[in-house]
Design an enzyme around this catalytic site. Structure first.
Site, PDB file in Angstrom:
ATOM      1  N   ALA A   1       0.914  -0.902   0.133  1.00  0.00           N
ATOM      2  CA  ALA A   1      -0.118  -0.025  -0.172  1.00  0.00           C
ATOM      3  C   ALA A   1       1.066   1.446   0.374  1.00  0.00           C
ATOM      4  O   ALA A   1       2.213   1.238   1.036  1.00  0.00           O
ATOM      5  CB  ALA A   1      -0.885   0.072   1.355  1.00  0.00           C
TER       6      ALA A   1
ATOM      7  N   GLY B   1       0.546  -5.051   0.875  1.00  0.00           N
ATOM      8  CA  GLY B   1      -0.430  -4.749   0.428  1.00  0.00           C
ATOM      9  C   GLY B   1      -0.088  -5.833  -1.453  1.00  0.00           C
ATOM     10  O   GLY B   1      -1.004  -6.723  -2.051  1.00  0.00           O
TER      11      GLY B   1
ATOM     12  N   GLU C   1      -0.749  -9.405  -0.513  1.00  0.00           N
ATOM     13  CA  GLU C   1      -1.989  -9.701  -0.186  1.00  0.00           C
ATOM     14  C   GLU C   1      -2.913  -9.794  -1.934  1.00  0.00           C
ATOM     15  O   GLU C   1      -3.996 -10.472  -1.654  1.00  0.00           O
ATOM     16  CB  GLU C   1      -2.422  -8.750   0.358  1.00  0.00           C
ATOM     17  CG  GLU C   1      -1.851  -8.807   1.766  1.00  0.00           C
ATOM     18  CD  GLU C   1      -2.322  -8.294   2.887  1.00  0.00           C
ATOM     19  OE1 GLU C   1      -1.989  -7.082   2.592  1.00  0.00           O
ATOM     20  OE2 GLU C   1      -2.826  -8.341   4.312  1.00  0.00           O
TER      21      GLU C   1
ATOM     22  N   GLU D   1       5.347  -5.366   6.654  1.00  0.00           N
ATOM     23  CA  GLU D   1       4.422  -3.973   7.794  1.00  0.00           C
ATOM     24  C   GLU D   1       4.865  -3.968   9.089  1.00  0.00           C
ATOM     25  O   GLU D   1       4.857  -2.985   9.876  1.00  0.00           O
ATOM     26  CB  GLU D   1       2.604  -4.175   7.833  1.00  0.00           C
ATOM     27  CG  GLU D   1       2.132  -4.139   6.317  1.00  0.00           C
ATOM     28  CD  GLU D   1       2.007  -5.776   5.410  1.00  0.00           C
ATOM     29  OE1 GLU D   1       2.706  -6.671   5.767  1.00  0.00           O
ATOM     30  OE2 GLU D   1       0.620  -5.336   4.511  1.00  0.00           O
TER      31      GLU D   1
HETATM   32  N1  CO8 Z   1       4.568   2.956  -0.722  1.00  0.00           N
HETATM   33  C1  CO8 Z   1       5.063   4.471  -1.240  1.00  0.00           C
HETATM   34  N2  CO8 Z   1       5.534   4.164  -2.096  1.00  0.00           N
HETATM   35  C2  CO8 Z   1       6.750   3.340  -1.732  1.00  0.00           C
HETATM   36  C3  CO8 Z   1       6.570   2.330  -2.178  1.00  0.00           C
HETATM   37  C4  CO8 Z   1       5.557   2.191  -0.890  1.00  0.00           C
HETATM   38  N3  CO8 Z   1       4.940   0.363  -0.436  1.00  0.00           N
HETATM   39  N4  CO8 Z   1       7.390   1.142  -1.776  1.00  0.00           N
HETATM   40  C5  CO8 Z   1       8.266   1.932  -2.992  1.00  0.00           C
HETATM   41  N5  CO8 Z   1       7.583   3.170  -2.999  1.00  0.00           N
HETATM   42  C6  CO8 Z   1       9.124   4.499  -4.058  1.00  0.00           C
HETATM   43  C7  CO8 Z   1       9.867   4.736  -3.087  1.00  0.00           C
HETATM   44  O1  CO8 Z   1       9.542   5.357  -1.445  1.00  0.00           O
HETATM   45  C8  CO8 Z   1      10.921   5.303  -4.233  1.00  0.00           C
HETATM   46  O2  CO8 Z   1      10.223   6.517  -4.258  1.00  0.00           O
HETATM   47  P1  CO8 Z   1      11.456   7.818  -4.553  1.00  0.00           P
HETATM   48  O3  CO8 Z   1      12.258   7.481  -5.622  1.00  0.00           O
HETATM   49  O4  CO8 Z   1       9.820   8.690  -4.511  1.00  0.00           O
HETATM   50  O5  CO8 Z   1      11.735   8.078  -3.502  1.00  0.00           O
HETATM   51  C9  CO8 Z   1      10.809   4.714  -5.738  1.00  0.00           C
HETATM   52  O6  CO8 Z   1       9.407   3.687  -4.711  1.00  0.00           O
HETATM   53  C10 CO8 Z   1      11.315   3.619  -5.028  1.00  0.00           C
HETATM   54  O7  CO8 Z   1      11.455   2.512  -3.663  1.00  0.00           O
HETATM   55  P2  CO8 Z   1      13.168   2.655  -3.164  1.00  0.00           P
HETATM   56  O8  CO8 Z   1      14.262   3.248  -3.929  1.00  0.00           O
HETATM   57  O9  CO8 Z   1      13.207   2.115  -1.699  1.00  0.00           O
HETATM   58  O10 CO8 Z   1      13.443   1.019  -4.262  1.00  0.00           O
HETATM   59  P3  CO8 Z   1      15.110   0.162  -3.580  1.00  0.00           P
HETATM   60  O11 CO8 Z   1      15.083  -0.516  -4.723  1.00  0.00           O
HETATM   61  O12 CO8 Z   1      15.950   0.635  -2.848  1.00  0.00           O
HETATM   62  O13 CO8 Z   1      13.694  -0.684  -2.291  1.00  0.00           O
HETATM   63  C11 CO8 Z   1      12.208  -1.242  -1.935  1.00  0.00           C
HETATM   64  C12 CO8 Z   1      12.863  -1.285  -3.483  1.00  0.00           C
HETATM   65  C13 CO8 Z   1      12.453  -3.260  -0.965  1.00  0.00           C
HETATM   66  C14 CO8 Z   1      10.387  -2.754  -1.943  1.00  0.00           C
HETATM   67  C15 CO8 Z   1      11.733  -0.709  -0.437  1.00  0.00           C
HETATM   68  O14 CO8 Z   1      11.102   0.572  -1.211  1.00  0.00           O
HETATM   69  C16 CO8 Z   1      10.732  -1.151   0.545  1.00  0.00           C
HETATM   70  O15 CO8 Z   1      10.721  -1.089   1.517  1.00  0.00           O
HETATM   71  N6  CO8 Z   1       9.288  -0.600   0.336  1.00  0.00           N
HETATM   72  C17 CO8 Z   1       8.038  -0.189   0.889  1.00  0.00           C
HETATM   73  C18 CO8 Z   1       7.824  -1.538   1.383  1.00  0.00           C
HETATM   74  C19 CO8 Z   1       6.831  -2.104   2.539  1.00  0.00           C
HETATM   75  O16 CO8 Z   1       7.161  -1.606   3.452  1.00  0.00           O
HETATM   76  N7  CO8 Z   1       5.753  -2.728   2.157  1.00  0.00           N
HETATM   77  C20 CO8 Z   1       4.068  -2.732   3.068  1.00  0.00           C
HETATM   78  C21 CO8 Z   1       3.783  -1.407   2.824  1.00  0.00           C
HETATM   79  S1  CO8 Z   1       2.147  -0.819   4.058  1.00  0.00           S
HETATM   80  C22 CO8 Z   1       0.621  -2.444   3.631  1.00  0.00           C
HETATM   81  O17 CO8 Z   1       1.101  -2.343   2.438  1.00  0.00           O
HETATM   82  C23 CO8 Z   1      -0.618  -2.338   4.045  1.00  0.00           C
HETATM   83  C24 CO8 Z   1      -0.857  -3.069   2.988  1.00  0.00           C
HETATM   84  C25 CO8 Z   1      -2.511  -2.719   3.272  1.00  0.00           C
HETATM   85  C26 CO8 Z   1      -3.655  -3.366   2.298  1.00  0.00           C
HETATM   86  C27 CO8 Z   1      -3.692  -3.705   0.861  1.00  0.00           C
HETATM   87  C28 CO8 Z   1      -4.453  -3.957   0.336  1.00  0.00           C
HETATM   88  C29 CO8 Z   1      -4.000  -4.790  -1.146  1.00  0.00           C
END
Ligand code: CO8
Length: 262
Positions: free
Chosen positions: A69, A113, A116, A136
């Site tokens: 998400a 998400g 999921e 999460e």
């Molecule tokens: N939300 C918003 N932006 C994101 C997300 C995210 N989940 N994941 C990545 N991005 C963005 C980054 O902020 C970044 O943006 P910018 O270039 O503007 O800084 C861009 O995508 C590229 O990401 P990274 O630079 O971090 O790329 P890396 O290759 O270094 O890392 C990762 C990739 C490991 C995937 C890393 O981005 C990461 O850890 N992302 C977050 C993963 C996470 O925590 N996911 C869970 C989110 S909470 C959730 O999903 C709750 C679910 C609720 C229900 C949903 C129902 C379908």
């Protein structure tokens, strides 16, 4: 169909075509927000209602199926924002209401998400680059769209607890061993493999496709005896279809069936 966060295209070589949906927020690794999920729900409903379509494939980019998400959109939410705005529940489980099979073709990250969403699909075909996780807990929250429920059903409690509590990711090989994904293929084969699976389904008769999906899903919603009873009734009901007559006649006469989907 014209969407802001999705690309859609009808493809396939079988009698029933495949509705493709590509999640398309590349700068945010396909992070899921209400706008995207509203569009996804809409695209799924359109394909589900289209008589020429037998199967849907949802995919992302090479780097990410969906990285979860949208954290930016969630960060400032209060409980009341989430509750009154129907956060997550609004349209996030639209995949579940689709009657036709939905295949997730996953390359790269399928996290939170994103994992999921993949688990809401009927089968997951993974590229060898795929990585699944429910991270999460690192954000001070837990999965909110079925992760704590569907993951243990798919991979068992031990691995589900491991992923949900430690936030570690599972690679494609581990995900296949654990039963989360149906097939793992080299990344450059992913879309072709998903299309081949969709074409295999699209060569069948639609009544049997819909009933098969409904029965398998029933296994997750009912005790064994109820599920077996439901399957028997549905099995019997297919003898009321033209496709059953056609399928068995084609077998007896050593020819390919021509299903009329009724
Ligand atoms: N939300 C918003 N932006 C994101 C997300 C995210 N989940 N994941 C990545 N991005 C963005 C980054 O902020 C970044 O943006 P910018 O270039 O503007 O800084 C861009 O995508 C590229 O990401 P990274 O630079 O971090 O790329 P890396 O290759 O270094 O890392 C990762 C990739 C490991 C995937 C890393 O981005 C990461 O850890 N992302 C977050 C993963 C996470 O925590 N996911 C869970 C989110 S909470 C959730 O999903 C709750 C679910 C609720 C229900 C949903 C129902 C379908």
């Amino acid at each position: 169909m014209d969407y802001q966060h999705l690309l859609t295209e009808v493809r396939g070589s079988a009698a029933l075509k495949t509705g493709w949906i590509t999640l398309n927020r590349p700068k945010a690794l396909n992070a899921l927000n209400d706008a995207l999920m509203d569009e996804l729900g809409d695209a799924l409903r359109v394909y589900d209602a289209d008589a020429s379509i037998g199967c849907v494939v949802i995919t992302g980019s090479e780097k990410a199926f969906a990285a979860g998400a949208d954290i930016g959109g969630m960060a400032s939410q209060t409980y009341m924002d989430a509750y009154k705005g129907d956060f997550i529940t609004r349209n996030w489980e639209a995949v579940r209401s689709v009657r036709k099979p939905v295949i997730a073709a996953v390359a790269g990250y399928a996290l939170g998400g994103g994992c999921e969403l993949a688990m809401m699909c009927d089968l997951i075909i993974a590229a060898d680059t795929a990585r699944f996780g429910q991270p999460e807990i690192k954000l001070g929250i837990i999965p909110g769209a079925g992760g704590t429920q569907r993951l243990p059903r798919a991979v068992g409690k031990a691995k589900a607890m491991d992923l949900v509590l430690t936030a570690r990711m599972m690679d494609a090989a581990e995900a296949e061993r654990a039963g989360l994904v149906s097939r793992v293929v080299p990344a450059d084969r992913l879309l072709a493999e998903a299309q081949e699976a969709a074409d295999a389904i699209g060569a069948m008769g639609l009544p049997a496709i819909l009933v098969a999906k409904e029965c398998v899903n029933r296994a997750y919603e009912s005790p064994l005896s109820d599920g077996v009873w439901f399957e028997r009734r549905m099995f019997q009901s297919l003898f009321g279809t033209e496709d059953q007559k056609e399928g068995m006649d084609a077998f007896a006469n050593k020819r390919k069936p021509v299903f009329r989907h009724r």
